[in-house]
Design an enzyme around this catalytic site. Structure first.
Site, PDB file in Angstrom:
ATOM      1  CB  SER A 100      -1.019  -0.141   1.231  1.00 14.65           C
ATOM      2  OG  SER A 100      -1.815   0.877   1.144  1.00 14.65           O
ATOM      3  CG  HIS A 101      -0.262   4.186   3.059  1.00 14.73           C
ATOM      4  ND1 HIS A 101      -1.053   3.173   3.207  1.00 14.73           N
ATOM      5  CD2 HIS A 101       0.504   4.485   4.242  1.00 14.73           C
ATOM      6  CE1 HIS A 101      -1.129   3.096   4.681  1.00 14.73           C
ATOM      7  NE2 HIS A 101      -0.308   3.744   5.146  1.00 14.73           N
TER       8      HIS A 101
END
Length: 108
Positions: A100-101
């Site tokens: 993800s981030h």
């Protein structure tokens, strides 16, 4: 196995420290067992473009297959596509390998 990899909605950690192959296989076995106990049979799996994703996906799939579930590999797709697969395919669960981030050394 480091207990802090288990988050409220996912499993994340530093790949080199938290996800040796045997741990990822066990995670796959755990999810496959859960799906089987709930009467499920088929799981889709996909991942992002991080360098660590193929090795994690391979080990997780190995664990899933050891429980007798069928696995459909969706390849490299964004998380929403994996989620959508649960509604348009005849599957009983879905797994997305993604950092993800988070920083590049993390995945899950």
């Amino acid at each position: 196995m480091n207990s802090y990899i288990f988050r409220e909605y996912d499993i994340r950690g530093v790949v080199e420290e938290d996800f040796p192959e045997d741990v990822v296989v066990l995670l796959g076995k755990g999810f496959g067992t859960y799906v089987r106990e709930k009467g499920g049979k088929t799981i889709s799996i996909s991942g992002d473009v991080r360098f660590s994703t193929p090795q994690l996906k391979k080990a997780f799939t190995q664990g899933l297959l050891a429980t007798g579930v069928d696995v459909i590999d969706l390849g490299i797709v964004p998380t929403p596509t994996n989620y959508y697969s649960m509604f348009i395919m005849d599957i009983d669960g879905a797994v997305q390998i993604t950092g993800s981030h988070n920083p590049a050394n993390m995945n899950g």
